[in-house]
Design a protein around this motif. Structure first.
Motif, PDB file in Angstrom:
ATOM      1  N   ALA A 172       4.132   1.437  16.893  1.00 39.20           N
ATOM      2  CA  ALA A 172       3.736   0.773  15.637  1.00 39.20           C
ATOM      3  C   ALA A 172       4.118   1.589  14.412  1.00 39.20           C
ATOM      4  O   ALA A 172       3.974   1.120  13.288  1.00 39.20           O
ATOM      5  CB  ALA A 172       2.235   0.520  15.650  1.00 39.20           C
ATOM      6  N   SER A 214       2.217   1.222  10.657  1.00 39.26           N
ATOM      7  CA  SER A 214       2.524   0.031   9.859  1.00 39.26           C
ATOM      8  C   SER A 214       1.303  -0.585   9.184  1.00 39.26           C
ATOM      9  O   SER A 214       1.178  -1.797   9.077  1.00 39.26           O
ATOM     10  CB  SER A 214       3.256  -1.008  10.720  1.00 39.26           C
ATOM     11  OG  SER A 214       4.493  -0.479  11.175  1.00 39.26           O
ATOM     12  N   VAL A 234      -1.598   6.325   6.683  1.00 37.60           N
ATOM     13  CA  VAL A 234      -0.587   5.397   6.209  1.00 37.60           C
ATOM     14  C   VAL A 234       0.704   6.137   5.896  1.00 37.60           C
ATOM     15  O   VAL A 234       0.684   7.108   5.127  1.00 37.60           O
ATOM     16  CB  VAL A 234      -1.093   4.687   4.928  1.00 37.60           C
ATOM     17  CG1 VAL A 234      -0.120   3.589   4.518  1.00 37.60           C
ATOM     18  CG2 VAL A 234      -2.494   4.140   5.120  1.00 37.60           C
TER      19      VAL A 234
HETATM   20  P1  PGA Z   1       3.865   4.050   9.008  1.00 39.95           P
HETATM   21  O1  PGA Z   1       3.574   5.536   9.501  1.00 39.95           O
HETATM   22  O2  PGA Z   1       2.661   3.615   8.207  1.00 39.95           O
HETATM   23  O3  PGA Z   1       5.098   4.137   8.179  1.00 39.95           O
HETATM   24  O4  PGA Z   1       4.038   3.203  10.232  1.00 39.95           O
HETATM   25  C1  PGA Z   1       2.284   5.914   9.907  1.00 39.95           C
HETATM   26  C2  PGA Z   1       2.281   7.373  10.282  1.00 39.95           C
HETATM   27  O5  PGA Z   1       3.256   7.830  10.882  1.00 39.95           O
HETATM   28  O6  PGA Z   1       1.324   8.114   9.992  1.00 39.95           O
END
Ligand code: PGA
Length: 255
Positions: A172, A214, A234
């Motif tokens: 994800a 994500s 995030v």
């Molecule tokens: P992303 O990354 O929100 O771009 O999916 C999350 C993270 O790797 O902490």
């Protein structure tokens, strides 16, 4: 047991000092003070100090993306706890899946970093998460249990209470595919149950378990409506001031 929701932005390898300060200044205006929420930003090492200045006097806290376990020495490319504290960090991300995938991070090194962070009074955000192959093989529960157990090995109940855990399914992260709130809740609940065994009921009730992968403005409300999701780590969306602001200001479900 109420847990203060924690919204953390992992800026990864994005942001020259100028870009980082511009983003931090915007965030200081929009989410410098949000009652009942804790906010952390983790910029690249080179931008820690200038971002720290930009968020000074706000409730936004500074985090680092990694830390080494030795206090100093011949460890080219690594960074020590005292250096992070001096730069103003109070949080540190440990064992992010990108470190595990690309830089040889193992459960054992995660554990060593954790103990260094705890000893230096930094709040560790310990990342765990299964790959797509592991999920497809029905190994999610076992993988997460192993990562949590070895990541926290040797930590006392009081130390575990100071930790934050981030569940970030590898499939994800940065893919646009988010775990459904139900999928995330199932894993978060299992982690909390495991914490009862590793520490105690009280500690398990205290530890914040973040979801990552994500997370965006469009899905944060539904994720935060789950009882065991206490915040978010995030990546991509934390580089956009408006998106991250909306994430921090997620709406709690009524009733
Ligand atoms: P992303 O990354 O929100 O771009 O999916 C999350 C993270 O790797 O902490």
């Amino acid at each position: 047991m109420t847990r203060t929701p924690l919204l953390a932005g992992n800026w990864k390898m994005h942001g020259t000092r100028q870009e980082a300060v511009a983003l931090a200044q915007k965030l200081a205006e929009t989410i410098g003070r949000v009652p009942g929420r804790e906010v952390v930003v983790a910029p690249p090492f080179t931008a820690l100090e200038c971002v720290g200045r930009a968020i000074a006097g706000t409730q936004i806290r500074l985090g680092a993306q990694n830390v080494h376990w030795e206090p100093k020495g011949a460890y080219t490319g690594e960074i020590a706890t005292a250096m992070l504290s001096e730069a103003g960090c109070t949080y540190v991300i440990i064992g992010h899946s990108e470190r595990r995938q690309h830089f040889g991070e193992t459960d054992e090194t995660v554990n060593r970093r954790l103990h260094a962070a705890l000893a230096a009074e930094l709040v560790p955000i310990v990342c765990v998460g299964e790959t797509l192959a592991e999920r497809d093989a029905d190994a999610t529960a076992a993988v997460i249990e192993r990562q949590v157990a070895s990541g926290l090995a040797g930590a006392s109940s009081a130390q575990i209470a100071r930790c934050v855990i981030a569940y970030e399914p590898v499939w994800a992260i940065g893919t646009g595919v988010t775990a459904t709130p139900g999928q995330a809740q199932e894993v978060h609940h299992a982690i909390r149950r495991q914490l009862v065994g590793l520490a105690s009921d009280t500690t398990a009730g205290r530890v914040r378990i973040l979801y990552g992968g994500s997370v965006k403005a469009a899905n944060i409300d539904a994720l935060m409506a789950e009882p065991d999701i206490d915040g978010a780590l995030v990546g991509g969306a934390s580089l956009d001031a408006a998106e991250f602001t909306r994430i921090v200001r997620y709406e709690e479900k009524e009733g």
